[in-house]
Motif scaffolding. Structure first.
Motif: not given
Length: 404
Positions: A315-316, A342-348
């Motif tokens: 987790s970040l 960085a969290r959004q990069s998990l979704k894309t």
């Protein structure tokens, strides 16, 4: 004017800097109508006196700087963050600047490194503010809010020492304590005084050439020499006589003022500023560049830490990011946009996001524009160990700016 006055109502209003002064003060501090502060009273009553003990014994919650000049806005000229309180003498214009900090324990049971770090920050700020380097935050200071003084409350935020350190070069915190081979001269009081005092003179001479004069330079050396003349505490039979102090001060002052131009080891002039620019203007420009470079480096370190945590599948969290990047949790919080990206990069998956410096940095002189991904290609790289045998590549920080 009566010295014992009704306390300022802000002392009892939550969320004010004066309320923090009251809450962090000793329960029964020293106080008086003069600097001796020989009386002791409960803190709710001590604030009625013009002088009081601000920090508790063994705990420093305020860095207080004693300005023996009338420029109480010197912090702005030097590119430093705003103090919480400015307590000014209405007649002379001299003032005390109060910086609220996360409390630092200074008891015998405390760790040495936080205390040393606090002292280094204080010394560097003292030089930049042209404050008395031997004041050491009191313990007795002008009581904020007392009618004898003009008190300005600028904000009520509490500074982390690391945040304050970003505004100064800690290398100049105690230059007179470096490069001195004490073991070789420990037998001689004269040699010890000469070595420490000459390095102190090197640290302040250019500043006094720009904004002072030879007489003010000598006064600074005189004050420092008397502070260093405590040889009985180091095992000597007695301190040096005043005549020896004066001779050493005169010798160092004359040579340094006439001959010293600066150390070749320092990266001065990197911005190629016009030497005819006023000192405050050069300091402001240098502070702008320094803040920009440091925030870029911090942003890239946090991004590298986020990448490493994502590779691990962890987790970040602010604590995890700060531990890997080598910054505090509060610093990570100011880069919340970066962490969210960085969290959004998990979704894309497969996308590469740019790093933006925080837009809500309080009391900074300058805001920093977005930092591009290509920045990593423009600076030297170092590795940080994230534990578990994994590392991340981040830019090497430490590039110095023109310091005026």
């Amino acid at each position: 004017m009566n010295s014992v006055a009704e306390p300022d109502v802000r002392y009892f209003k939550h969320g004010t800097a004066l309320h923090r002064v009251l809450q962090e003060a000793p329960y029964i501090p020293r106080c008086s109508d003069n600097k001796t502060a020989t009386r002791t009273r409960p803190r709710e009553y001590a604030v009625r006196y013009p002088y009081m003990q601000i920090n508790r014994p063994g705990l420093v919650s305020w860095l207080i700087f004693d300005l023996d000049h009338a420029n109480s806005m010197v912090w702005e000229d030097a590119g430093l963050p705003a103090p919480n309180l400015i307590v000014r003498n209405r007649v002379s214009g001299n003032s005390h600047l109060y910086y609220a900090i996360t409390p630092v324990c200074t008891t015998e049971a405390a760790r040495d490194k936080p205390i040393a770090f606090m002292k280094a920050v204080y010394a560097a700020f003292s030089i930049a503010l042209r404050a008395d380097p031997n004041f050491h935050s009191g313990p007795v200071a002008k009581t904020p809010g007392h009618p004898w003084w003009s008190t300005e409350e600028l904000h009520n935020s509490v500074y982390e020492l690391g945040a304050l350190a970003d505004y100064v070069d800690l290398a100049v915190a105690a230059p007179w304590a470096k490069r001195v081979k004490v073991d070789d001269i420990a037998h001689s009081r004269h040699c010890l005084l000469f070595e420490y005092l000459r390095h102190y003179a090197y640290a302040i001479v250019n500043r006094e050439r720009q904004s002072g004069n030879y007489d003010s330079f000598v006064r600074w050396l005189d004050a420092k020499a008397h502070d260093l003349n405590r040889f009985t505490q180091q095992g000597f039979a007695q301190d040096l006589p005043v005549s020896s102090l004066r001779a050493t001060i005169r010798s160092i002052a004359r040579w340094t003022w006439s001959n010293y131009t600066g150390s070749g080891r320092c990266k001065r002039g990197i911005m190629q500023l016009d030497p005819d620019l006023p000192l405050p203007a050069r300091q402001s420009l240098a502070a702008e560049r320094t803040h920009s470079e440091r925030q870029k480096s911090t942003a890239d370190r946090i991004r590298a830490a986020c990448r490493l945590l994502l590779q691990r599948g962890e987790s970040l969290t602010q604590i995890a990011i700060g531990r890997i990047a080598g910054v505090t949790r509060q610093t990570v919080a100011t880069y919340k946009t970066l962490v969210e990206q960085a969290r959004q990069s998990l979704k894309t998956p497969g996308t590469q996001t740019a790093v933006a410096a925080p837009a809500d940095v309080k009391f900074a002189t300058h805001q920093v524009p977005a930092v591009g991904v290509a920045f990593l290609q423009l600076v030297p790289l170092v590795r940080i160990d994230g534990g578990g045998g994994q590392t991340a590549v981040v830019p090497e920080s430490g590039q110095q700016a023109e310091d005026g």
